[in-house]
Design an enzyme around this catalytic site. Structure first.
Site, PDB file in Angstrom:
ATOM      1  N   LYS A 194      -6.801  23.370   0.692  1.00  0.00           N
ATOM      2  CA  LYS A 194      -5.464  22.937   0.276  1.00  0.00           C
ATOM      3  C   LYS A 194      -5.517  21.516  -0.283  1.00  0.00           C
ATOM      4  O   LYS A 194      -5.750  20.566   0.454  1.00  0.00           O
ATOM      5  CB  LYS A 194      -4.471  22.958   1.441  1.00  0.00           C
ATOM      6  CG  LYS A 194      -3.047  22.768   0.894  1.00  0.00           C
ATOM      7  CD  LYS A 194      -2.044  22.273   1.900  1.00  0.00           C
ATOM      8  CE  LYS A 194      -1.877  20.790   1.965  1.00  0.00           C
ATOM      9  NZ  LYS A 194      -1.334  20.132   0.776  1.00  0.00           N
ATOM     10  N   THR A 247      -4.377   9.042   9.588  1.00  0.00           N
ATOM     11  CA  THR A 247      -4.704   9.145  11.017  1.00  0.00           C
ATOM     12  C   THR A 247      -3.594   9.889  11.762  1.00  0.00           C
ATOM     13  O   THR A 247      -3.879  10.696  12.653  1.00  0.00           O
ATOM     14  CB  THR A 247      -4.934   7.731  11.590  1.00  0.00           C
ATOM     15  OG1 THR A 247      -6.110   7.201  10.954  1.00  0.00           O
ATOM     16  CG2 THR A 247      -5.163   7.756  13.094  1.00  0.00           C
ATOM     17  N   GLY A 250      -4.059  13.518  11.108  1.00  0.00           N
ATOM     18  CA  GLY A 250      -5.313  13.904  11.765  1.00  0.00           C
ATOM     19  C   GLY A 250      -5.117  14.118  13.262  1.00  0.00           C
ATOM     20  O   GLY A 250      -5.625  15.090  13.835  1.00  0.00           O
ATOM     21  N   GLU A 267     -11.702  12.988   8.729  1.00  0.00           N
ATOM     22  CA  GLU A 267     -12.046  11.756   8.015  1.00  0.00           C
ATOM     23  C   GLU A 267     -10.721  11.063   7.726  1.00  0.00           C
ATOM     24  O   GLU A 267      -9.945  11.523   6.895  1.00  0.00           O
ATOM     25  CB  GLU A 267     -12.811  12.107   6.732  1.00  0.00           C
ATOM     26  CG  GLU A 267     -13.632  10.956   6.215  1.00  0.00           C
ATOM     27  CD  GLU A 267     -12.855  10.100   5.255  1.00  0.00           C
ATOM     28  OE1 GLU A 267     -12.175   9.156   5.727  1.00  0.00           O
ATOM     29  OE2 GLU A 267     -12.908  10.357   4.054  1.00  0.00           O
ATOM     30  N   CYS A 301     -10.015   5.106   1.519  1.00  0.00           N
ATOM     31  CA  CYS A 301     -10.008   4.989   2.985  1.00  0.00           C
ATOM     32  C   CYS A 301     -10.989   3.932   3.465  1.00  0.00           C
ATOM     33  O   CYS A 301     -10.750   3.274   4.470  1.00  0.00           O
ATOM     34  CB  CYS A 301     -10.306   6.336   3.618  1.00  0.00           C
ATOM     35  SG  CYS A 301     -11.712   7.163   2.866  1.00  0.00           S
ATOM     36  N   GLU A 398      -3.242   0.182   7.678  1.00  0.00           N
ATOM     37  CA  GLU A 398      -3.836   0.567   6.395  1.00  0.00           C
ATOM     38  C   GLU A 398      -2.741   0.529   5.328  1.00  0.00           C
ATOM     39  O   GLU A 398      -1.759   1.263   5.428  1.00  0.00           O
ATOM     40  CB  GLU A 398      -4.412   1.979   6.524  1.00  0.00           C
ATOM     41  CG  GLU A 398      -5.183   2.406   5.309  1.00  0.00           C
ATOM     42  CD  GLU A 398      -5.789   3.806   5.457  1.00  0.00           C
ATOM     43  OE1 GLU A 398      -5.110   4.695   5.998  1.00  0.00           O
ATOM     44  OE2 GLU A 398      -6.928   3.998   5.007  1.00  0.00           O
TER      45      GLU A 398
HETATM   46  P1  NDP Z   1      -1.451  12.854   4.681  1.00  0.00           P
HETATM   47  O1  NDP Z   1      -2.390  12.732   5.822  1.00  0.00           O
HETATM   48  O2  NDP Z   1      -0.041  13.161   4.950  1.00  0.00           O
HETATM   49  O3  NDP Z   1      -1.994  13.974   3.671  1.00  0.00           O
HETATM   50  C1  NDP Z   1      -3.329  14.454   3.589  1.00  0.00           C
HETATM   51  C2  NDP Z   1      -3.326  15.974   3.400  1.00  0.00           C
HETATM   52  O4  NDP Z   1      -2.803  16.631   4.567  1.00  0.00           O
HETATM   53  C3  NDP Z   1      -2.443  16.450   2.262  1.00  0.00           C
HETATM   54  O5  NDP Z   1      -3.010  17.597   1.662  1.00  0.00           O
HETATM   55  C4  NDP Z   1      -1.157  16.794   2.993  1.00  0.00           C
HETATM   56  O6  NDP Z   1      -0.322  17.629   2.267  1.00  0.00           O
HETATM   57  C5  NDP Z   1      -1.687  17.454   4.231  1.00  0.00           C
HETATM   58  N1  NDP Z   1      -0.763  17.459   5.357  1.00  0.00           N
HETATM   59  C6  NDP Z   1       0.356  16.711   5.563  1.00  0.00           C
HETATM   60  N2  NDP Z   1       0.912  17.009   6.752  1.00  0.00           N
HETATM   61  C7  NDP Z   1       0.136  17.960   7.316  1.00  0.00           C
HETATM   62  C8  NDP Z   1       0.172  18.682   8.551  1.00  0.00           C
HETATM   63  N3  NDP Z   1       1.124  18.454   9.465  1.00  0.00           N
HETATM   64  N4  NDP Z   1      -0.790  19.589   8.818  1.00  0.00           N
HETATM   65  C9  NDP Z   1      -1.785  19.816   7.941  1.00  0.00           C
HETATM   66  N5  NDP Z   1      -1.874  19.174   6.742  1.00  0.00           N
HETATM   67  C10 NDP Z   1      -0.940  18.257   6.441  1.00  0.00           C
HETATM   68  O7  NDP Z   1      -1.567  11.576   3.814  1.00  0.00           O
HETATM   69  P2  NDP Z   1      -0.425  11.021   2.823  1.00  0.00           P
HETATM   70  O8  NDP Z   1      -0.678  11.584   1.511  1.00  0.00           O
HETATM   71  O9  NDP Z   1       0.954  11.202   3.346  1.00  0.00           O
HETATM   72  O10 NDP Z   1      -0.749   9.474   2.868  1.00  0.00           O
HETATM   73  C11 NDP Z   1      -0.234   8.688   3.929  1.00  0.00           C
HETATM   74  C12 NDP Z   1      -1.194   7.615   4.328  1.00  0.00           C
HETATM   75  O11 NDP Z   1      -2.409   8.236   4.743  1.00  0.00           O
HETATM   76  C13 NDP Z   1      -1.639   6.691   3.227  1.00  0.00           C
HETATM   77  O12 NDP Z   1      -0.802   5.618   3.069  1.00  0.00           O
HETATM   78  C14 NDP Z   1      -2.986   6.260   3.717  1.00  0.00           C
HETATM   79  O13 NDP Z   1      -2.831   5.204   4.616  1.00  0.00           O
HETATM   80  C15 NDP Z   1      -3.503   7.434   4.457  1.00  0.00           C
HETATM   81  N6  NDP Z   1      -4.460   8.237   3.686  1.00  0.00           N
HETATM   82  C16 NDP Z   1      -5.772   8.165   4.002  1.00  0.00           C
HETATM   83  C17 NDP Z   1      -6.681   8.874   3.278  1.00  0.00           C
HETATM   84  C18 NDP Z   1      -8.120   8.844   3.569  1.00  0.00           C
HETATM   85  O14 NDP Z   1      -8.912   9.190   2.702  1.00  0.00           O
HETATM   86  N7  NDP Z   1      -8.527   8.488   4.755  1.00  0.00           N
HETATM   87  C19 NDP Z   1      -6.304   9.697   2.149  1.00  0.00           C
HETATM   88  C20 NDP Z   1      -4.881   9.768   1.929  1.00  0.00           C
HETATM   89  C21 NDP Z   1      -4.019   9.048   2.691  1.00  0.00           C
HETATM   90  P3  NDP Z   1       0.739  16.931   1.266  1.00  0.00           P
HETATM   91  O15 NDP Z   1       0.009  16.165   0.280  1.00  0.00           O
HETATM   92  O16 NDP Z   1       1.439  18.053   0.670  1.00  0.00           O
HETATM   93  O17 NDP Z   1       1.633  16.087   2.147  1.00  0.00           O
END
Ligand code: NDP
Length: 489
Positions: A194, A247, A250, A267, A301, A398
């Site tokens: 996804k 996080t 996660g 991650e 990240c 972050e």
């Molecule tokens: P999210 O953790 O919300 O999104 C990451 C992925 O998880 C997306 O595909 C998202 O879908 C999906 N997702 C969201 N909610 C759920 C759930 N309950 N169960 C399973 N999957 C889910 O990150 P955001 O895009 O909202 O970013 C928010 C913050 O996260 C950023 O500001 C940053 O700090 C951090 N981040 C860290 C990353 C890293 O590489 N470590 C990468 C991205 C963000 P959808 O996109 O549709 O919401």
């Protein structure tokens, strides 16, 4: 407080003519279905959502929203493909498919780089020279392992887990897809992936490449949608969940899989320290600091978002850093001269803006170079905070944007204490002339990756992953095979 002074040394006075990358190399469809069992299919419901170009706010396409029933369909296809075709297939045969995918990605790299930049907002220079070469390299690397799993150190005949549910973020959409897919496929697992809701397009074009490579139907399924779709995938009948993202999400996923037999790798976020000692080669360190936090608009990240500078060189270093920042070009991501592109979404811009305001309110000094922001799209100027303390939100949370928080230290022990004073532990950087100090610091720093005299260097052969709230499990290298195999290590 805002510092409005500009550097005393003259900045880059060159005027650059526009150098736009042609966009007609990619054919964006107006509507995309779900990629299930080797075909693009309509979702069960009538849900579609739009994806926009964050640099212009122009709608690019509508993309299907997978319902829980669609998720079940995709998982059932993956299960069938795993037990009947992909699992029993000899590794040497699986490798041929992975090599084919790697070659097709390399052949179509210009198209994919342009699409990534249009959907994500990152500069074309980065998607072309960094993301895409790493994407195909990742498939090439894991293709090489597919027939050598018995020699990887995980027993003579390690077995796949089964079906992997993989959820990826928006910051490196295609690269994260490659990091997830390549090791899973090489080890004989099948996948339901996804992508993030704001950046689904390159994963959907990868689905076309998967068709072109004649991968057996159901081995890779790509379902689009929002967080609920991700949650449905976590709850589905999968054997493994692999997640990259925030996080908070996660932790929620970890709670969901607790008590089940599902294997999990996470991650998550980071707040990396980039540590500069007084004997560091300063010109290189400046480039490393800029690359560490302003690459990909800081949507990284492992970004070096906390700069720790030895007190004796803090002033000259900050002066040079301001001068360097004044030469960065922010604007059209499709222009080959652009250094800083668009913020990926209005929501992310809001988060960055709020945290930067908190930094000022808590008493740090904010500085940005003189910089015109385009009228449309989502933009944030490169920003440095100085005079920050460890308790401030800008030093702890972050920000995931082009914002650098700087602090000082006097001794190596103090640098280590400050660097490790974070709930995260994904990466760190050390800039010094002394090899012995680099090795000592690398032993002390609680971070999955420690770069020395460089930053944000990636290679498929090198494992990547976190400590503490940055997650667990490793991606890349021989170690990246383990999360997809039934092994006890
Ligand atoms: P999210 O953790 O919300 O999104 C990451 C992925 O998880 C997306 O595909 C998202 O879908 C999906 N997702 C969201 N909610 C759920 C759930 N309950 N169960 C399973 N999957 C889910 O990150 P955001 O895009 O909202 O970013 C928010 C913050 O996260 C950023 O500001 C940053 O700090 C951090 N981040 C860290 C990353 C890293 O590489 N470590 C990468 C991205 C963000 P959808 O996109 O549709 O919401």
């Amino acid at each position: 407080m805002t510092d409005t002074t500009q550097p005393t040394t003259p900045t880059d006075g060159f005027v650059y003519a526009p150098a736009p990358q042609a966009t007609d190399v990619v054919d964006i469809r107006s509507s995309y279905g779900l990629f299930i069992d080797g075909e693009f299919v309509a979702p069960e419901g009538d849900g579609f959502r739009k994806t926009v170009n964050p640099a212009t706010e122009e709608v690019l396409a509508e993309v299907a929203d997978a319902s829980p029933a669609d998720v079940q369909r995709a998982v059932a296809a993956a299960r069938r493909a795993q037990t009947e075709v992909w699992g029993p297939m000899p590794g040497s045969e699986r490798a041929k498919y992975l090599y084919r995918i790697a070659r097709l990605i390399a052949e179509r790299s210009r198209e994919l780089a342009v699409l990534e930049t249009i959907d994500n907002g990152k500069p074309i220079r980065e998607s072309r020279d960094s993301d895409l070469p790493l994407v195909s390299a990742h498939f090439f690397y894991y293709a090489g392992w597919a027939d050598k799993l018995g020699y990887a150190g995980y027993g003579p005949d390690p077995q796949p887990l089964g079906v992997a549910g993989q959820i990826i973020p928006w910051n490196f959409p295609l690269l994260m897809a490659a990091w997830k897919l390549a090791p899973a496929l090489a080890t004989g697992n099948t996948v339901v992936l996804k992508p993030a809701e704001t950046t689904p397009l390159t994963a959907l074009h990868l689905a076309e490449i998967i068709q072109q490579a004649d991968l057996p139907p159901g081995v890779v399924n790509i379902i689009t949608g929002a967080g609920e779709t991700g949650q449905a995938l976590v709850d589905a009948d999968v054997d493994k969940v692999a997640f990259t993202g925030s996080t908070a999400v996660g932790k929620a996923i970890q709670r969901s899989v607790a008590g089940t037999a599902k294997s999990l790798t996470l991650e998550l976020g980071g707040k990396a320290a980039n540590i500069v000692f007084d004997d560091a080669p300063l010109d290189q360190a400046i480039e490393g600091i800029v690359n560490g936090i302003f690459f990909n608009q800081g949507h990284v990240c492992c970004a070096g978002s906390r700069l720790l500078v030895q007190e004796s060189i803090a002033e000259p270093l900050m002066e040079r850093l301001r001068t360097r920042l004044s030469t960065l070009r922010l604007g059209d991501p499709m222009d080959k001269n652009t250094d800083i592109g668009a913020i990926n979404s209005a929501e992310q811009l809001e988060r960055i803006t709020a945290l930067a305001s908190a930094g000022e309110e808590e008493g740090a000094t904010r500085w940005s170079p003189a910089c015109d922001l385009p009228d449309r799209g989502y933009w944030f100027p490169p920003t440095i905070f100085s005079g920050a303390s460890q308790s401030m939100r800008i030093a702890r949370e972050e920000i995931f944007g082009p914002v650098l928080t700087t602090m000082t230290f006097r001794t190596p022990d103090e640098a280590v204490a400050k660097a490790n004073n974070t709930p995260y532990g994904l990466s760190a950087g050390v800039w010094t002339d002394k090899g012995s100090r680099i090795l000592w610091m690398a032993q002390q720093l609680k971070a999955g990756v420690v770069w020395s005299n460089t930053f944000n260097r990636f290679d498929p052969t090198s494992p990547f992953g976190g400590y503490k709230e940055s997650g667990f499990g490793r991606e890349g290298g021989r170690q990246g095979l383990a999360p997809y195999l039934e092994v006890t290590i």
